[in-house]
Design a protein around this motif. Structure first.
Motif, PDB file in Angstrom:
ATOM      1  N   VAL A 204       0.838  -1.202   0.000  1.00 11.68           N
ATOM      2  CA  VAL A 204       0.000   0.000   0.000  1.00 11.68           C
ATOM      3  C   VAL A 204       0.874   1.254   0.000  1.00 11.68           C
ATOM      4  O   VAL A 204       0.606   2.217  -0.732  1.00 11.68           O
ATOM      5  N   LEU A 205       1.925   1.248   0.811  1.00 14.87           N
ATOM      6  CA  LEU A 205       2.821   2.411   0.852  1.00 14.87           C
ATOM      7  C   LEU A 205       3.468   2.663  -0.500  1.00 14.87           C
ATOM      8  O   LEU A 205       3.712   3.822  -0.869  1.00 14.87           O
ATOM      9  N   ALA A 206       3.759   1.600  -1.230  1.00 14.97           N
ATOM     10  CA  ALA A 206       4.343   1.770  -2.567  1.00 14.97           C
ATOM     11  C   ALA A 206       3.351   2.493  -3.483  1.00 14.97           C
ATOM     12  O   ALA A 206       3.737   3.382  -4.256  1.00 14.97           O
ATOM     13  N   GLU A 207       2.073   2.134  -3.388  1.00 17.99           N
ATOM     14  CA  GLU A 207       1.051   2.823  -4.179  1.00 17.99           C
ATOM     15  C   GLU A 207       0.936   4.285  -3.762  1.00 17.99           C
ATOM     16  O   GLU A 207       0.828   5.182  -4.603  1.00 17.99           O
ATOM     17  N   VAL A 208       0.938   4.506  -2.455  1.00 17.74           N
ATOM     18  CA  VAL A 208       0.839   5.872  -1.935  1.00 17.74           C
ATOM     19  C   VAL A 208       2.031   6.703  -2.414  1.00 17.74           C
ATOM     20  O   VAL A 208       1.876   7.860  -2.825  1.00 17.74           O
ATOM     21  N   GLY A 209       3.220   6.109  -2.383  1.00 13.47           N
ATOM     22  CA  GLY A 209       4.418   6.819  -2.822  1.00 13.47           C
ATOM     23  C   GLY A 209       4.384   7.182  -4.296  1.00 13.47           C
ATOM     24  O   GLY A 209       4.788   8.281  -4.687  1.00 13.47           O
ATOM     25  N   GLU A 210       3.884   6.276  -5.119  1.00 11.64           N
ATOM     26  CA  GLU A 210       3.789   6.552  -6.550  1.00 11.64           C
ATOM     27  C   GLU A 210       2.803   7.673  -6.846  1.00 11.64           C
ATOM     28  O   GLU A 210       2.938   8.381  -7.854  1.00 11.64           O
ATOM     29  N   ASP A 211       1.818   7.835  -5.977  1.00  7.58           N
ATOM     30  CA  ASP A 211       0.797   8.857  -6.191  1.00  7.58           C
ATOM     31  C   ASP A 211       1.144  10.161  -5.476  1.00  7.58           C
ATOM     32  O   ASP A 211       0.361  11.103  -5.503  1.00  7.58           O
ATOM     33  N   SER A 212       2.299  10.217  -4.830  1.00 10.31           N
ATOM     34  CA  SER A 212       2.708  11.404  -4.085  1.00 10.31           C
ATOM     35  C   SER A 212       3.773  12.164  -4.868  1.00 10.31           C
ATOM     36  O   SER A 212       4.926  11.735  -4.937  1.00 10.31           O
ATOM     37  N   PRO A 213       3.408  13.289  -5.481  1.00  9.75           N
ATOM     38  CA  PRO A 213       4.376  14.047  -6.278  1.00  9.75           C
ATOM     39  C   PRO A 213       5.365  14.803  -5.394  1.00  9.75           C
ATOM     40  O   PRO A 213       5.063  15.866  -4.867  1.00  9.75           O
ATOM     41  N   VAL A 214       6.520  14.244  -5.189  1.00  5.44           N
ATOM     42  CA  VAL A 214       7.529  14.909  -4.367  1.00  5.44           C
ATOM     43  C   VAL A 214       8.880  14.784  -5.067  1.00  5.44           C
ATOM     44  O   VAL A 214       9.257  13.711  -5.540  1.00  5.44           O
ATOM     45  N   ASP A 215       9.572  15.909  -5.179  1.00  6.68           N
ATOM     46  CA  ASP A 215      10.896  15.920  -5.798  1.00  6.68           C
ATOM     47  C   ASP A 215      11.936  15.555  -4.754  1.00  6.68           C
ATOM     48  O   ASP A 215      12.064  16.214  -3.725  1.00  6.68           O
ATOM     49  N   LYS A 283      27.932  24.481   8.449  1.00  7.83           N
ATOM     50  CA  LYS A 283      28.858  23.401   8.799  1.00  7.83           C
ATOM     51  C   LYS A 283      29.327  22.621   7.580  1.00  7.83           C
ATOM     52  O   LYS A 283      29.950  21.551   7.702  1.00  7.83           O
ATOM     53  N   GLY A 284      29.039  23.137   6.379  1.00  4.22           N
ATOM     54  CA  GLY A 284      29.495  22.482   5.166  1.00  4.22           C
ATOM     55  C   GLY A 284      28.665  21.280   4.764  1.00  4.22           C
ATOM     56  O   GLY A 284      29.128  20.431   3.981  1.00  4.22           O
ATOM     57  N   ALA A 285      27.437  21.196   5.263  1.00  6.40           N
ATOM     58  CA  ALA A 285      26.550  20.085   4.916  1.00  6.40           C
ATOM     59  C   ALA A 285      25.375  20.613   4.101  1.00  6.40           C
ATOM     60  O   ALA A 285      25.099  21.816   4.065  1.00  6.40           O
ATOM     61  N   GLU A 286      24.683  19.702   3.439  1.00  8.55           N
ATOM     62  CA  GLU A 286      23.518  20.073   2.640  1.00  8.55           C
ATOM     63  C   GLU A 286      22.274  19.446   3.251  1.00  8.55           C
ATOM     64  O   GLU A 286      22.197  18.228   3.421  1.00  8.55           O
ATOM     65  N   LEU A 287      21.306  20.287   3.587  1.00  6.16           N
ATOM     66  CA  LEU A 287      20.044  19.801   4.144  1.00  6.16           C
ATOM     67  C   LEU A 287      18.922  20.135   3.174  1.00  6.16           C
ATOM     68  O   LEU A 287      18.711  21.304   2.830  1.00  6.16           O
ATOM     69  N   THR A 288      18.230  19.099   2.716  1.00  4.91           N
ATOM     70  CA  THR A 288      17.111  19.261   1.790  1.00  4.91           C
ATOM     71  C   THR A 288      15.810  19.085   2.553  1.00  4.91           C
ATOM     72  O   THR A 288      15.674  18.161   3.359  1.00  4.91           O
ATOM     73  N   ILE A 289      14.859  19.974   2.302  1.00  7.82           N
ATOM     74  CA  ILE A 289      13.572  19.948   3.000  1.00  7.82           C
ATOM     75  C   ILE A 289      12.512  19.340   2.091  1.00  7.82           C
ATOM     76  O   ILE A 289      12.313  19.784   0.959  1.00  7.82           O
ATOM     77  N   VAL A 290      11.840  18.311   2.576  1.00  2.75           N
ATOM     78  CA  VAL A 290      10.705  17.719   1.862  1.00  2.75           C
ATOM     79  C   VAL A 290       9.452  18.270   2.527  1.00  2.75           C
ATOM     80  O   VAL A 290       8.981  17.741   3.539  1.00  2.75           O
ATOM     81  N   ASP A 291       8.925  19.359   1.973  1.00  2.02           N
ATOM     82  CA  ASP A 291       7.790  20.021   2.622  1.00  2.02           C
ATOM     83  C   ASP A 291       6.452  19.613   2.032  1.00  2.02           C
ATOM     84  O   ASP A 291       5.406  20.119   2.443  1.00  2.02           O
TER      85      ASP A 291
END
Length: 475
Positions: A204-215, A283-291
Protein backbone atom coordinates in the motif's frame (compact mmCIF):
# COMPACT_ATOMS: atom_id res chain seq x y z
CA UNK A 1 -18.97 -11.73 22.44
CA UNK A 2 -22.51 -10.98 21.23
CA UNK A 3 -24.12 -12.47 18.12
CA UNK A 4 -23.56 -9.30 16.12
CA UNK A 5 -19.86 -9.31 16.96
CA UNK A 6 -19.53 -12.98 16.08
CA UNK A 7 -21.20 -12.41 12.73
CA UNK A 8 -18.89 -9.48 12.04
CA UNK A 9 -15.83 -11.62 12.70
CA UNK A 10 -17.01 -14.16 10.18
CA UNK A 11 -17.50 -11.52 7.54
CA UNK A 12 -21.21 -10.96 8.16
CA UNK A 13 -23.88 -10.93 5.50
CA UNK A 14 -23.66 -9.24 2.12
CA UNK A 15 -26.10 -6.54 3.30
CA UNK A 16 -23.78 -5.37 6.09
CA UNK A 17 -22.29 -1.91 5.61
CA UNK A 18 -18.66 -1.61 6.66
CA UNK A 19 -17.98 1.90 7.97
CA UNK A 20 -14.27 2.75 8.36
CA UNK A 21 -13.10 5.87 10.22
CA UNK A 22 -9.65 7.37 9.61
CA UNK A 23 -8.00 10.64 10.58
CA UNK A 24 -4.44 10.10 9.25
CA UNK A 25 -2.98 8.85 6.00
CA UNK A 26 -0.95 6.31 7.97
CA UNK A 27 -4.13 4.97 9.55
CA UNK A 28 -5.94 4.87 6.21
CA UNK A 29 -2.99 2.95 4.73
CA UNK A 30 -3.23 0.47 7.61
CA UNK A 31 -6.92 -0.04 6.82
CA UNK A 32 -6.17 -0.52 3.13
CA UNK A 33 -3.53 -3.13 3.98
CA UNK A 34 -5.95 -4.97 6.27
CA UNK A 35 -8.58 -5.00 3.51
CA UNK A 36 -6.05 -6.32 0.98
CA UNK A 37 -5.01 -9.04 3.44
CA UNK A 38 -8.61 -10.27 3.69
CA UNK A 39 -9.31 -9.05 7.22
CA UNK A 40 -12.79 -7.90 6.17
CA UNK A 41 -13.80 -10.67 3.81
CA UNK A 42 -14.67 -10.45 0.13
CA UNK A 43 -15.71 -7.19 -1.54
CA UNK A 44 -19.42 -7.98 -1.22
CA UNK A 45 -20.32 -5.45 1.44
CA UNK A 46 -20.66 -1.73 0.92
CA UNK A 47 -17.52 -0.08 2.23
CA UNK A 48 -17.55 3.54 3.34
CA UNK A 49 -14.49 5.52 4.47
CA UNK A 50 -15.34 8.32 6.89
CA UNK A 51 -12.45 10.80 7.07
CA UNK A 52 -11.86 13.22 9.93
CA UNK A 53 -9.36 16.05 10.37
CA UNK A 54 -8.52 16.25 14.08
CA UNK A 55 -5.74 18.85 14.06
CA UNK A 56 -6.19 21.82 16.44
CA UNK A 57 -7.35 24.05 13.55
CA UNK A 58 -8.72 21.71 10.85
CA UNK A 59 -9.40 24.58 8.47
CA UNK A 60 -5.65 25.25 8.15
CA UNK A 61 -4.68 21.60 7.63
CA UNK A 62 -4.75 19.44 4.53
CA UNK A 63 -7.76 17.15 4.78
CA UNK A 64 -7.06 13.44 4.55
CA UNK A 65 -9.01 12.98 1.33
CA UNK A 66 -7.03 15.85 -0.24
CA UNK A 67 -3.60 14.55 0.81
CA UNK A 68 -1.08 13.33 -1.78
CA UNK A 69 -1.25 9.55 -1.97
CA UNK A 70 -4.85 9.26 -0.84
CA UNK A 71 -6.30 8.33 -4.24
CA UNK A 72 -5.02 4.72 -4.36
CA UNK A 73 -6.33 4.14 -0.82
CA UNK A 74 -9.75 5.53 -1.75
CA UNK A 75 -10.10 2.90 -4.48
CA UNK A 76 -10.65 0.26 -1.77
CA UNK A 77 -13.92 1.96 -0.77
CA UNK A 78 -17.26 2.59 -2.43
CA UNK A 79 -17.61 6.05 -0.97
CA UNK A 80 -15.63 8.63 1.02
CA UNK A 81 -17.50 10.83 3.52
CA UNK A 82 -16.34 13.84 5.54
CA UNK A 83 -17.01 13.74 9.32
CA UNK A 84 -15.92 17.38 9.78
CA UNK A 85 -18.59 18.52 7.32
CA UNK A 86 -21.17 16.27 8.96
CA UNK A 87 -20.83 17.83 12.43
CA UNK A 88 -19.75 21.35 11.38
CA UNK A 89 -19.04 23.68 13.16
CA UNK A 90 -18.09 21.30 16.00
CA UNK A 91 -14.52 20.04 16.32
CA UNK A 92 -14.20 16.25 15.75
CA UNK A 93 -11.83 15.74 18.67
CA UNK A 94 -14.13 17.54 21.11
CA UNK A 95 -17.68 16.83 20.00
CA UNK A 96 -19.86 13.89 20.98
CA UNK A 97 -23.64 13.64 21.07
CA UNK A 98 -25.49 13.64 24.36
CA UNK A 99 -26.52 10.08 25.29
CA UNK A 100 -30.20 10.85 24.85
CA UNK A 101 -29.52 12.22 21.35
CA UNK A 102 -27.68 9.20 19.89
CA UNK A 103 -30.83 7.55 18.45
CA UNK A 104 -31.66 10.80 16.67
CA UNK A 105 -28.15 11.03 15.27
CA UNK A 106 -28.27 7.43 14.08
CA UNK A 107 -31.51 8.04 12.20
CA UNK A 108 -30.09 11.24 10.72
CA UNK A 109 -26.86 9.59 9.52
CA UNK A 110 -28.63 6.50 8.20
CA UNK A 111 -30.84 8.77 6.12
CA UNK A 112 -28.05 11.14 5.00
CA UNK A 113 -25.63 8.35 4.12
CA UNK A 114 -28.22 6.07 2.56
CA UNK A 115 -27.71 3.23 5.03
CA UNK A 116 -31.36 2.38 5.45
CA UNK A 117 -31.90 -0.35 8.02
CA UNK A 118 -28.77 -2.31 7.02
CA UNK A 119 -26.56 -3.62 9.84
CA UNK A 120 -23.40 -1.54 10.24
CA UNK A 121 -19.98 -2.85 11.18
CA UNK A 122 -17.64 -0.19 12.54
CA UNK A 123 -13.88 -0.09 12.06
CA UNK A 124 -12.44 2.83 14.03
CA UNK A 125 -9.35 4.15 15.68
CA UNK A 126 -9.13 3.61 19.42
CA UNK A 127 -12.49 4.21 21.12
CA UNK A 128 -10.73 6.04 23.95
CA UNK A 129 -11.66 9.40 22.48
CA UNK A 130 -13.49 11.29 19.77
CA UNK A 131 -14.32 11.13 16.93
CA UNK A 132 -14.20 7.32 17.15
CA UNK A 133 -16.10 7.23 20.43
CA UNK A 134 -18.81 9.50 19.05
CA UNK A 135 -19.37 7.24 16.03
CA UNK A 136 -19.39 4.12 18.24
CA UNK A 137 -21.95 5.70 20.56
CA UNK A 138 -24.21 6.73 17.67
CA UNK A 139 -24.28 3.24 16.11
CA UNK A 140 -24.93 1.63 19.46
CA UNK A 141 -25.88 -1.81 18.15
CA UNK A 142 -22.87 -2.29 15.89
CA UNK A 143 -19.91 -4.56 16.46
CA UNK A 144 -16.60 -2.69 16.49
CA UNK A 145 -13.18 -3.53 15.13
CA UNK A 146 -10.35 -1.29 16.31
CA UNK A 147 -7.15 -0.54 14.46
CA UNK A 148 -4.01 1.01 15.87
CA UNK A 149 -2.35 4.00 14.25
CA UNK A 150 1.21 3.50 15.47
CA UNK A 151 3.04 2.75 18.72
CA UNK A 152 0.15 3.71 21.01
CA UNK A 153 -1.35 0.25 20.62
CA UNK A 154 1.35 -1.04 22.98
CA UNK A 155 0.16 1.26 25.77
CA UNK A 156 -2.83 0.82 28.09
CA UNK A 157 -6.32 2.12 27.39
CA UNK A 158 -6.10 5.68 28.66
CA UNK A 159 -9.66 5.91 29.99
CA UNK A 160 -12.11 3.45 31.47
CA UNK A 161 -14.30 2.11 28.67
CA UNK A 162 -17.86 1.20 29.75
CA UNK A 163 -18.54 -2.51 29.53
CA UNK A 164 -21.35 -1.94 27.05
CA UNK A 165 -18.87 -0.33 24.65
CA UNK A 166 -15.85 -2.52 25.37
CA UNK A 167 -18.01 -5.63 25.04
CA UNK A 168 -18.80 -4.70 21.43
CA UNK A 169 -15.11 -4.58 20.48
CA UNK A 170 -14.09 -7.66 18.51
CA UNK A 171 -10.39 -7.28 17.68
CA UNK A 172 -7.49 -4.85 17.50
CA UNK A 173 -5.79 -4.72 14.12
CA UNK A 174 -2.22 -3.47 14.41
CA UNK A 175 1.08 -3.39 12.61
CA UNK A 176 3.83 -5.52 14.13
CA UNK A 177 6.09 -2.51 14.60
CA UNK A 178 8.04 -4.08 17.46
CA UNK A 179 8.22 -7.81 16.69
CA UNK A 180 7.31 -9.85 19.76
CA UNK A 181 5.84 -6.97 21.77
CA UNK A 182 2.19 -7.50 22.83
CA UNK A 183 -0.28 -4.56 22.78
CA UNK A 184 -1.92 -3.58 26.07
CA UNK A 185 -4.65 -1.54 24.41
CA UNK A 186 -8.14 -2.82 25.31
CA UNK A 187 -6.78 -6.14 26.56
CA UNK A 188 -8.86 -5.68 29.72
CA UNK A 189 -11.95 -6.24 27.56
CA UNK A 190 -10.59 -9.43 26.04
CA UNK A 191 -10.06 -7.78 22.66
CA UNK A 192 -7.91 -10.00 20.45
CA UNK A 193 -4.82 -8.39 18.87
CA UNK A 194 -4.48 -9.28 15.19
CA UNK A 195 -1.48 -8.29 13.08
CA UNK A 196 -1.78 -6.62 9.69
CA UNK A 197 0.75 -8.31 7.37
CA UNK A 198 3.88 -6.28 6.72
CA UNK A 199 3.88 -7.22 3.02
CA UNK A 200 0.37 -5.82 2.54
CA UNK A 201 1.27 -2.58 4.30
CA UNK A 202 4.45 -2.08 2.27
CA UNK A 203 2.51 -2.71 -0.94
CA UNK A 204 0.00 0.00 0.00
CA UNK A 205 2.82 2.41 0.85
CA UNK A 206 4.34 1.77 -2.57
CA UNK A 207 1.05 2.82 -4.18
CA UNK A 208 0.84 5.87 -1.94
CA UNK A 209 4.42 6.82 -2.82
CA UNK A 210 3.79 6.55 -6.55
CA UNK A 211 0.80 8.86 -6.19
CA UNK A 212 2.71 11.40 -4.09
CA UNK A 213 4.38 14.05 -6.28
CA UNK A 214 7.53 14.91 -4.37
CA UNK A 215 10.90 15.92 -5.80
CA UNK A 216 13.69 14.04 -4.11
CA UNK A 217 17.38 14.89 -4.43
CA UNK A 218 19.60 12.55 -6.40
CA UNK A 219 21.56 11.58 -3.31
CA UNK A 220 22.86 8.18 -2.33
CA UNK A 221 21.95 7.03 1.16
CA UNK A 222 21.31 10.41 2.85
CA UNK A 223 20.42 10.67 6.52
CA UNK A 224 16.72 11.34 7.09
CA UNK A 225 15.48 13.56 9.93
CA UNK A 226 11.87 13.13 11.04
CA UNK A 227 10.19 16.20 12.47
CA UNK A 228 7.33 16.05 14.98
CA UNK A 229 4.66 18.52 16.11
CA UNK A 230 5.10 18.49 19.85
CA UNK A 231 4.65 22.24 20.29
CA UNK A 232 1.24 22.14 18.61
CA UNK A 233 0.24 19.43 21.07
CA UNK A 234 1.42 21.50 24.03
CA UNK A 235 4.09 18.96 25.00
CA UNK A 236 7.02 21.27 24.24
CA UNK A 237 7.27 24.98 23.61
CA UNK A 238 8.02 26.12 20.07
CA UNK A 239 11.56 27.03 21.17
CA UNK A 240 12.09 23.60 22.77
CA UNK A 241 10.86 21.83 19.65
CA UNK A 242 13.15 23.88 17.43
CA UNK A 243 16.05 23.10 19.77
CA UNK A 244 15.18 19.40 19.52
CA UNK A 245 15.42 19.50 15.73
CA UNK A 246 18.74 21.32 15.96
CA UNK A 247 19.99 18.59 18.32
CA UNK A 248 19.13 16.02 15.65
CA UNK A 249 21.06 17.99 13.07
CA UNK A 250 24.05 18.50 15.38
CA UNK A 251 24.11 14.79 16.18
CA UNK A 252 24.13 13.85 12.50
CA UNK A 253 26.90 16.35 11.74
CA UNK A 254 28.97 15.04 14.67
CA UNK A 255 28.51 11.49 13.33
CA UNK A 256 29.90 12.55 9.96
CA UNK A 257 26.75 12.91 7.85
CA UNK A 258 26.87 15.68 5.26
CA UNK A 259 23.87 14.83 3.07
CA UNK A 260 20.68 15.21 5.13
CA UNK A 261 16.97 15.32 4.33
CA UNK A 262 14.48 16.87 6.75
CA UNK A 263 10.87 15.65 6.63
CA UNK A 264 8.65 17.91 8.76
CA UNK A 265 5.56 16.35 10.28
CA UNK A 266 2.50 16.96 8.04
CA UNK A 267 0.60 18.55 10.95
CA UNK A 268 3.47 20.74 12.17
CA UNK A 269 3.50 24.51 11.57
CA UNK A 270 6.29 25.83 9.38
CA UNK A 271 9.19 28.04 10.38
CA UNK A 272 12.05 25.84 11.59
CA UNK A 273 13.16 24.14 8.39
CA UNK A 274 14.92 27.21 7.00
CA UNK A 275 16.99 27.73 10.15
CA UNK A 276 18.00 24.07 10.01
CA UNK A 277 19.12 24.43 6.39
CA UNK A 278 21.23 27.47 7.28
CA UNK A 279 22.78 25.70 10.27
CA UNK A 280 23.71 22.74 8.06
CA UNK A 281 25.18 24.99 5.37
CA UNK A 282 27.29 26.78 7.98
CA UNK A 283 28.86 23.40 8.80
CA UNK A 284 29.50 22.48 5.17
CA UNK A 285 26.55 20.08 4.92
CA UNK A 286 23.52 20.07 2.64
CA UNK A 287 20.04 19.80 4.14
CA UNK A 288 17.11 19.26 1.79
CA UNK A 289 13.57 19.95 3.00
CA UNK A 290 10.71 17.72 1.86
CA UNK A 291 7.79 20.02 2.62
CA UNK A 292 5.20 18.16 0.56
CA UNK A 293 2.65 16.63 2.99
CA UNK A 294 3.54 13.01 2.22
CA UNK A 295 4.06 10.09 4.57
CA UNK A 296 7.63 9.76 5.79
CA UNK A 297 7.21 6.01 5.28
CA UNK A 298 6.93 6.49 1.52
CA UNK A 299 10.48 7.87 1.46
CA UNK A 300 12.19 4.82 2.95
CA UNK A 301 12.07 2.58 -0.13
CA UNK A 302 12.76 5.46 -2.52
CA UNK A 303 15.69 6.99 -0.65
CA UNK A 304 17.14 4.02 1.26
CA UNK A 305 18.56 6.44 3.86
CA UNK A 306 21.74 5.42 5.64
CA UNK A 307 20.18 6.53 8.96
CA UNK A 308 16.72 7.65 10.10
CA UNK A 309 16.62 9.97 13.11
CA UNK A 310 13.67 11.18 15.15
CA UNK A 311 12.35 11.66 18.66
CA UNK A 312 9.58 9.10 19.13
CA UNK A 313 7.91 8.92 15.72
CA UNK A 314 6.22 5.65 14.77
CA UNK A 315 8.06 5.99 11.46
CA UNK A 316 11.32 5.08 13.25
CA UNK A 317 10.01 1.55 13.74
CA UNK A 318 8.47 1.40 10.28
CA UNK A 319 11.95 2.17 8.94
CA UNK A 320 13.74 -0.32 11.19
CA UNK A 321 11.26 -3.21 11.20
CA UNK A 322 9.74 -3.04 7.72
CA UNK A 323 12.75 -1.75 5.76
CA UNK A 324 15.75 -2.86 7.80
CA UNK A 325 17.13 0.68 8.05
CA UNK A 326 19.37 1.89 10.89
CA UNK A 327 17.54 4.29 13.21
CA UNK A 328 18.43 6.52 16.15
CA UNK A 329 16.64 8.68 18.70
CA UNK A 330 17.17 12.19 20.07
CA UNK A 331 15.45 13.88 23.00
CA UNK A 332 13.47 11.03 24.53
CA UNK A 333 14.86 11.73 28.00
CA UNK A 334 13.43 15.27 27.74
CA UNK A 335 10.02 13.97 26.65
CA UNK A 336 9.86 11.38 29.43
CA UNK A 337 10.11 14.22 31.94
CA UNK A 338 7.94 16.71 30.04
CA UNK A 339 4.91 14.49 29.46
CA UNK A 340 2.11 15.40 31.86
CA UNK A 341 0.14 13.94 33.43
CA UNK A 342 1.95 10.66 33.89
CA UNK A 343 -1.00 8.97 32.13
CA UNK A 344 -0.28 10.88 28.89
CA UNK A 345 -0.85 8.36 26.09
CA UNK A 346 2.43 9.33 24.40
CA UNK A 347 4.37 7.92 27.36
CA UNK A 348 4.53 4.32 26.12
CA UNK A 349 5.67 5.26 22.58
CA UNK A 350 8.43 7.44 24.08
CA UNK A 351 9.38 4.66 26.50
CA UNK A 352 9.64 2.07 23.72
CA UNK A 353 11.79 4.31 21.55
CA UNK A 354 14.00 5.24 24.50
CA UNK A 355 14.46 1.61 25.54
CA UNK A 356 15.13 0.07 22.12
CA UNK A 357 16.78 2.66 19.90
CA UNK A 358 20.35 3.96 20.16
CA UNK A 359 20.99 7.54 21.24
CA UNK A 360 22.43 9.60 18.38
CA UNK A 361 24.11 11.92 20.88
CA UNK A 362 25.84 9.10 22.78
CA UNK A 363 29.63 8.99 22.68
CA UNK A 364 30.88 6.65 19.98
CA UNK A 365 27.50 6.35 18.22
CA UNK A 366 27.49 4.02 15.23
CA UNK A 367 24.50 3.18 13.04
CA UNK A 368 23.38 -0.44 13.41
CA UNK A 369 20.27 -2.58 12.77
CA UNK A 370 17.57 -2.62 15.44
CA UNK A 371 18.12 -5.23 18.16
CA UNK A 372 14.87 -7.19 18.55
CA UNK A 373 16.40 -10.27 20.13
CA UNK A 374 14.05 -12.26 22.42
CA UNK A 375 15.89 -11.09 25.53
CA UNK A 376 15.66 -7.42 24.51
CA UNK A 377 11.98 -7.68 23.66
CA UNK A 378 11.21 -9.52 26.92
CA UNK A 379 12.91 -6.74 28.88
CA UNK A 380 11.00 -4.08 26.92
CA UNK A 381 7.70 -5.91 27.46
CA UNK A 382 8.33 -5.95 31.22
CA UNK A 383 9.13 -2.23 31.16
CA UNK A 384 6.02 -1.38 29.12
CA UNK A 385 3.85 -3.50 31.43
CA UNK A 386 5.19 -1.70 34.51
CA UNK A 387 4.76 1.73 32.94
CA UNK A 388 1.30 0.72 31.74
CA UNK A 389 0.27 -0.27 35.25
CA UNK A 390 1.56 2.99 36.73
CA UNK A 391 -0.37 4.89 34.06
CA UNK A 392 -3.66 3.05 34.52
CA UNK A 393 -3.53 1.12 37.80
CA UNK A 394 -7.30 1.32 38.30
CA UNK A 395 -8.09 -0.03 34.83
CA UNK A 396 -5.37 -2.70 34.84
CA UNK A 397 -4.95 -4.00 38.42
CA UNK A 398 -3.97 -7.36 36.89
CA UNK A 399 -0.60 -5.84 35.92
CA UNK A 400 0.41 -4.93 39.47
CA UNK A 401 2.36 -8.08 40.31
CA UNK A 402 4.41 -7.90 37.10
CA UNK A 403 5.07 -4.18 37.67
CA UNK A 404 6.28 -4.80 41.24
CA UNK A 405 8.58 -7.60 40.09
CA UNK A 406 10.10 -5.42 37.38
CA UNK A 407 10.67 -2.47 39.71
CA UNK A 408 12.26 -4.72 42.31
CA UNK A 409 14.83 -5.87 39.77
CA UNK A 410 15.37 -2.46 38.15
CA UNK A 411 18.53 -0.64 39.32
CA UNK A 412 17.59 2.26 41.57
CA UNK A 413 19.39 4.76 39.36
CA UNK A 414 17.22 3.82 36.36
CA UNK A 415 13.87 4.20 38.09
CA UNK A 416 13.53 8.01 37.72
CA UNK A 417 13.99 7.77 33.94
CA UNK A 418 10.69 5.96 33.44
CA UNK A 419 8.83 6.33 36.74
CA UNK A 420 8.01 9.15 39.14
CA UNK A 421 8.80 8.54 42.80
CA UNK A 422 5.59 10.16 43.94
CA UNK A 423 3.51 7.88 41.74
CA UNK A 424 5.35 4.79 42.96
CA UNK A 425 4.76 5.97 46.53
CA UNK A 426 1.03 6.48 45.93
CA UNK A 427 0.79 2.97 44.42
CA UNK A 428 2.93 1.41 47.16
CA UNK A 429 5.41 0.03 44.64
CA UNK A 430 9.16 -0.62 44.93
CA UNK A 431 11.09 2.57 44.22
CA UNK A 432 8.61 4.76 46.08
CA UNK A 433 9.23 6.35 49.47
CA UNK A 434 8.36 3.50 51.78
CA UNK A 435 6.27 4.26 54.87
CA UNK A 436 5.23 7.67 53.61
CA UNK A 437 1.61 8.47 52.83
CA UNK A 438 1.05 10.55 49.72
CA UNK A 439 -2.30 12.15 48.97
CA UNK A 440 -3.26 11.62 45.31
CA UNK A 441 -3.44 14.81 43.31
CA UNK A 442 -7.04 15.11 42.24
CA UNK A 443 -9.60 17.87 42.58
CA UNK A 444 -11.67 16.32 45.36
CA UNK A 445 -8.77 15.39 47.62
CA UNK A 446 -7.10 18.78 47.08
CA UNK A 447 -10.34 20.52 48.06
CA UNK A 448 -10.71 18.35 51.15
CA UNK A 449 -7.11 19.04 52.17
CA UNK A 450 -7.58 22.81 51.76
CA UNK A 451 -10.74 22.70 53.90
CA UNK A 452 -9.01 20.65 56.59
CA UNK A 453 -6.01 23.01 56.68
CA UNK A 454 -8.31 26.04 56.93
CA UNK A 455 -10.15 24.49 59.88
CA UNK A 456 -6.85 23.74 61.62
CA UNK A 457 -5.68 27.34 61.14
CA UNK A 458 -9.00 28.67 62.42
CA UNK A 459 -8.81 26.42 65.48
CA UNK A 460 -5.29 27.60 66.28
CA UNK A 461 -6.34 31.24 65.90
CA UNK A 462 -9.29 30.81 68.27
CA UNK A 463 -7.11 29.01 70.81
CA UNK A 464 -4.54 31.80 70.63
CA UNK A 465 -7.19 34.47 71.10
CA UNK A 466 -8.60 32.73 74.15
CA UNK A 467 -5.18 32.54 75.79
CA UNK A 468 -4.16 36.08 74.85
CA UNK A 469 -1.34 34.95 72.57
CA UNK A 470 -0.44 37.01 69.54
CA UNK A 471 -2.20 40.18 70.81
CA UNK A 472 0.93 42.26 71.43
CA UNK A 473 0.92 45.66 69.80
CA UNK A 474 -2.89 45.86 69.57
CA UNK A 475 -5.03 48.48 71.28
Amino acid sequence: MNDTAAAATDGGEDATVQLFLASTLYGAATLAAAIDAGAFGERAARRILLVSTNTPIPETSTALDAAPGFAPIARRFDEVLDWNATIHPQHPAAWAPQPEDTPIWERLLRDRWGLGEAPVRLVVESIQGNPARAVVDIFADSAVDLYADGLMSYGPTRVKIPGGVGGRAVRLLHLDLVPGLTPLLLAEHGVVAEQVPVEAFNAVLAEVGEDSPVDLPAQTGPALMLGQYLAALGILTAAEEEALHHRMLAGLLAAGYRSIIFKPHPSAPGGTAETLAKAAADKGAELTIVDTPVLAETLFARLRPSLVVGCFSTALFTAATFHGLPVARVGTELLLQKLTPYQNSNRVPVTIVDALLPDLEAKGFAAAPLDVSPARIAETQALVTAVGYCMQSQNRPDLREAAAAFLTALPNARIPRYFRRRRLTVLGLPGGVQGRAVIPRNRLTRGAMRTAKALVRKGKALKGAESGEGLEGRD
